[in-house]
Every structure is written in C-alpha cells, then in structure tokens.
Design a protein around this motif. Structure first.
Motif, short mmCIF file in Angstrom:
data_model
loop_
_atom_site.label_atom_id
_atom_site.label_comp_id
_atom_site.label_asym_id
_atom_site.label_seq_id
_atom_site.Cartn_x
_atom_site.Cartn_y
_atom_site.Cartn_z
N PHE A 169 -7.41 -11.73 -20.67
CA PHE A 169 -8.21 -11.46 -21.88
C PHE A 169 -9.31 -10.46 -21.54
O PHE A 169 -9.98 -10.62 -20.51
N ASP A 211 -2.98 -11.04 -24.64
CA ASP A 211 -3.17 -11.44 -26.04
C ASP A 211 -3.02 -10.23 -26.97
O ASP A 211 -3.46 -9.14 -26.66
N SER A 260 -1.68 -13.62 -31.05
CA SER A 260 -2.45 -14.83 -31.34
C SER A 260 -3.21 -14.66 -32.65
O SER A 260 -4.01 -15.49 -33.04
N TYR A 287 1.89 -17.26 -30.81
CA TYR A 287 0.99 -18.39 -31.09
C TYR A 287 1.46 -18.98 -32.42
O TYR A 287 0.81 -18.85 -33.46
N LYS A 290 -1.02 -22.13 -34.24
CA LYS A 290 -2.42 -22.02 -33.80
C LYS A 290 -3.29 -22.56 -34.93
O LYS A 290 -3.35 -21.97 -36.02
N MET A 295 -12.31 -26.04 -31.54
CA MET A 295 -12.28 -26.14 -30.08
C MET A 295 -12.29 -24.78 -29.37
O MET A 295 -12.11 -24.72 -28.16
N TYR A 296 -12.44 -23.69 -30.13
CA TYR A 296 -12.39 -22.37 -29.48
C TYR A 296 -13.78 -21.80 -29.18
O TYR A 296 -13.90 -20.68 -28.67
N PHE A 299 -14.64 -20.19 -25.72
CA PHE A 299 -13.88 -18.95 -25.51
C PHE A 299 -14.59 -17.79 -26.23
O PHE A 299 -14.79 -16.72 -25.67
N LYS A 345 -1.44 -24.84 -30.20
CA LYS A 345 -2.82 -24.82 -29.71
C LYS A 345 -3.78 -25.20 -30.81
O LYS A 345 -3.52 -24.79 -31.95
N TYR A 372 -1.44 -24.85 -25.21
CA TYR A 372 -2.67 -24.24 -24.68
C TYR A 372 -3.79 -25.28 -24.71
O TYR A 372 -4.21 -25.71 -25.77
N VAL A 374 -7.22 -25.55 -24.70
CA VAL A 374 -8.18 -24.47 -25.00
C VAL A 374 -9.57 -24.75 -24.41
O VAL A 374 -9.82 -25.86 -23.88
N SER A 375 -10.44 -23.78 -24.57
CA SER A 375 -11.73 -23.84 -23.87
C SER A 375 -12.54 -25.09 -24.25
O SER A 375 -13.18 -25.69 -23.39
N GLY A 376 -12.52 -25.47 -25.52
CA GLY A 376 -13.29 -26.66 -25.94
C GLY A 376 -12.74 -27.92 -25.29
O GLY A 376 -13.50 -28.85 -24.94
N TYR A 417 -7.10 -23.50 -18.22
CA TYR A 417 -8.16 -23.00 -17.34
C TYR A 417 -8.25 -23.86 -16.08
O TYR A 417 -8.92 -23.49 -15.13
N1 LIG Z 1 -6.36 -16.15 -28.28
C1 LIG Z 1 -6.79 -16.96 -27.23
C2 LIG Z 1 -7.68 -18.03 -27.67
O1 LIG Z 1 -7.98 -18.11 -28.85
C3 LIG Z 1 -8.16 -19.03 -26.67
C4 LIG Z 1 -8.94 -20.11 -27.29
C5 LIG Z 1 -9.67 -21.01 -26.32
O2 LIG Z 1 -9.37 -21.07 -25.13
O3 LIG Z 1 -10.56 -21.70 -26.78
#
Ligand SMILES: NCC(=O)CCC(=O)O
Length: 450
Positions: A169, A211, A260, A287, A290, A295-296, A299, A345, A372, A374-376, A417
């Motif tokens: 990314f 992405d 995405s 995606y 999605k 929860m994003y 990110f 995701k 996925y 995700v970051s959250g 991650y």
């Molecule tokens: N298009 C990639 C993402 O939206 C990642 C979201 C995340 O990890 O929270």
C-alpha cells in the motif's frame, strides 16, 4: 425350615452359576441388573472403575445421599442396560461410538485436522512511504511504513519464514493527492518504482499484490471520484481511473491487482483491459465482500486517507451493508467477470459470509477465498492482550484460535498484519520441537502444523 433352606440353596446355586459364568465366559459381557444386586460397600465407591456388581445398591426410597439419588435417577430414567462390565470387572457404557477415541493423543487428533495454519497461506500487508528512513513507526504498535531498502529487508526476513505473498500500500504525500487521483497511474511514482525494483530483485520468489482504489490519492479520502456538484461518488468515471491504475500496476510487475474500491462493474473492465494489453496472467483478487465497517480507522490514519472536505461522510454508498446478504451475489458476478480470488473483510464479524461463500463455491467454481484481518481487528487483539498484561506467547495463542476460525469457516488465504509475528512464533515452536524430536535441521520446513 425346609422352605428357608430351599431359598438359601436357590441363592447358593444362583451364585455358583454366576461365578462359573465369570470364570469360564471371559469374553462375554455381563450385564448387571441393579434390582438383583445389593451392596454392602459404601456408596461413594459405587461408580469407581474397579468395582464389582456387589457395589450396586438396590436403590430404595428414603436414601439421603446425593450420590444415591443421582444413581437412582440414572437407573430409572435412562436405559441402565447400556451399562456393562468388561472382562476386568470395569463398568462401561455399551456403545459403538466414542468421540473421544480419536482424541486419545495429539497424533490421532492431527489425523482429522483440516485447519492447518501455514505461513504459506499468509499475505502480509506492507506500507511504502515515499522517502526518508528505511522504516518509520506508526501509531499502531508493530506496524511500520518502509522505503524501498526497508521493505527489502522486511521481505527477506519473511521469506525465511516461508511468507511469500506481500500486499503493498502506498503512503502518498498530501501534495500528490488530487480530485481525479492522477497519481495512482503515475509509473514514475516512488511506489511504482518500488514495485518494479522489488519484482526485479525477488522475481518469482515473491507474489506481489497491490490495491486498486483511489483513497490513498484522493483529497476527499474516497475510494472513487467525488463529484462536488452532485455530492456523490461517480461510478463509471471512477472505473475508468481504476482501469488505468490496474494497467499501471501490471506494467510495474505486480502479480495480483486487488480492486478494493467497491465500484460497480470494475472487475470486468479491469480484466478486459489487462487482457487487451497482454497481461492475461495477472490475477485479480477482488474485494468481493468488503463491508462498510468501523474497523478500518487505523489503516486510514496510516495513509492519512480519512474522509474529509466533502458531504459524503461514509463509504456506505459503495461498500457492503452488514444488515443483509444481498451483496453475496457479487461472488458469482465477480467470478464471471474474471476475478481469480474473492475476499471477505473485515474478518471476525463476517465468518458467516465466508462460510456462505464456501458453500457456493464448493458447489461450482473452485476459487480461493481470502479473508482480511483488518487494522482495527489487529489493534483489538493487541490491546486486549495489553489490558490483561499478557505476553506475546498468549497473543500468538489467540491468533492460532483466530486463524483456525477462518480456515474452519472456509477461507484459504489469510491477509494479516500479524503474518511475520506469527511466522516467528511458528519458527520458535518448530525449533523447540527439533530440539526434542530431531537433531537434524536438514529437513527444515516452516510449514509446521499447529
Ligand atoms: N484496501 C485496504 C484496506 O482497506 C485495509 C483496511 C484495514 O486494514 O483496516
């Protein structure tokens, strides 16, 4: 008197037959009848493993021990005849099915383990910043952004853990963001140059994913192009830009483009355009499911791509609605349009979606499902462990449980991650096992089954 002697004689003969039965018919089951057998032994020993029939009390009214009442309950309510005694006088329940048999030891358990976690199934997301340090910290513990040299080091370390899939990314400087997001198809951008150099360096040893969406390049933070007059995200103009972005990424050497953006009909357009330009072997990871999720946020903070300066304050007009299953139809649609991998995701709240897609796919096309984390969700786990003041081992045990839930639900690919952290954990376990079971590390293989 004669009558009493007769009764004694009768019981004597009965006992004799019973004993002979025990001695000569060693292979036979000896069913006991609680009504016939009286106990002189304490009730507490009644269900112990090596009791004999004498231990079974004729359960009568007026008993006051809980155990007696409990046994009485079993005798009257359930079919007591299912209880038998084996050749060693142990009581057991007569049944052909015993689920615990196959769980007798870890080797047997692993026989029917179809949720092996392998680092070769991980995709590791990595953030590329434009200049400066090899590696910058982010607000998220354990997540960094890298320049080219930094990402090379990170990838090299991951290859040793049998992680070969990397999703890249771009962290784009604010000055390069615009309304029409032209930077997203600039082959000379730092990000695109990094992709090219990585592919040159690692060639087929890595699979590079990138992405396809406009949010890192968009002044408004949306995944498509925002029309200020209409105050909406314009689908078809956005698709044009996304098609150009995909072509650019393919030219820079990525193996898999990952739309995405959630615009309508872009998979077909991207596929046609890639094919036309000779990139027929570039995969599309769509995606597909999605969800417009909370929860994003972490990110977006890394990319500085929060929605801003516009009237559309969320992504609900293009991402999926968690209230229903309507968007599941996209699975078939995207596959028909030419995607090679579908994705769900976020992960934890959407396991039902994975499992529904799995049933659909099992009935037809054999397309892998990616999930996925995700970051959250990453932060959620990190903070949970921190709040308990637990260590990394505990965190990794949570991950084992988490990843298995994905695999059980039907996912094949895990985007996380945590990929490197978990790879190191697996290596650690593996090395410990080598010390115990095997002095030679020549058969080193990190695809350890947990
Ligand atoms: N298009 C990639 C993402 O939206 C990642 C979201 C995340 O990890 O929270």
């Amino acid at each position: 008197m004669i009558k009493v002697n007769g009764i004694v004689l009768f019981y004597f003969i009965l006992n004799l037959v019973y004993c002979l039965n025990n001695v000569f018919r060693k292979n036979a089951y000896i069913l006991y009848s609680p009504k016939l057998i009286k106990s002189s032994k304490p009730a507490s020993r009644r269900w112990s493993t090596s009791q004999n029939n004498d231990n079974i009390v004729n359960l009568s009214k007026g008993e006051n021990s809980i155990e007696e009442a409990y046994n009485n309950n079993i005798a009257s309510k359930y079919n007591i005849k299912n209880f038998a005694k084996d050749i060693n006088d142990n009581i057991y329940i007569e049944t052909n099915r015993r689920g615990r048999r196959i769980k007798k030891n870890k080797h047997l358990i692993s026989l029917y383990n179809n949720t092996n976690i392998k680092t070769s199934n991980f995709i590791y997301p990595l953030f590329i910043h434009e200049e400066g340090n090899e590696k910058n910290e982010t607000k998220l513990e354990g997540i960094h952004t890298y320049n080219y040299e930094g990402v090379v080091k990170e990838i090299e370390e991951c290859l040793k853990l049998n992680i070969h899939h990397f999703m890249l990314f771009p962290v784009v400087n604010d000055q390069k963001k615009s309304i029409y997001c032209e930077e997203c198809y600039n082959e000379n951008s730092y990000f695109c140059q990094t992709l090219k150099k990585l592919k040159d360096k690692f060639a087929h040893d890595v699979v590079i994913y990138a992405d396809v969406a406009l949010d890192p390049y968009n002044v408004y933070g949306h995944d498509g192009i925002y029309d200020e007059k209409k105050r909406e995200i314009i689908n078809d103009i956005s698709v044009h830009t996304l098609v150009k972005q995909s072509l650019c990424l393919a030219k820079c050497g990525v193996d898999v483009v990952c739309p995405s953006d959630s615009m309508d009909n872009r998979i077909e357009q991207i596929r046609k355009n890639l094919d036309f330009y000779g990139f027929r072997n570039i995969l599309i990871l769509s995606y597909t499911c999605k969800y417009a999720s909370c929860m994003y946020a972490p990110f977006r903070s890394i990319l500085s791509s929060n929605i801003s300066h516009n009237f559309v304050k969320n992504k609900q007009s293009y991402q999926h609605d968690s209230n229903n299953y309507i968007d599941l139809n996209n699975v078939e649609k995207h596959i028909k349009e030419g995607c090679d991998i579908v994705m769900v995701k976020p992960s934890i709240f959407y396991l039902d979606i994975i499992s529904k897609i799995r049933s659909k796919l099992d009935a037809g096309t054999n397309v892998p499902i990616a999930v996925y984390n995700v970051s959250g969700e990453y932060v959620m786990i990190k903070n949970y462990v921190k709040s308990l003041k637990k260590d990394l081992k505990y965190e990794n045990e949570i991950l084992t449980e988490l990843f298995k839930s994905y695999l059980r639900a039907g996912a094949n690919i895990i985007i996380t991650y945590f990929a490197k952290q978990y790879g190191l954990y697996m290596l650690d376990l593996y090395e410990k096992r080598i010390k115990v079971d095997d002095n030679s590390s020549s058969n080193f293989n990190i695809e350890l089954t947990l």
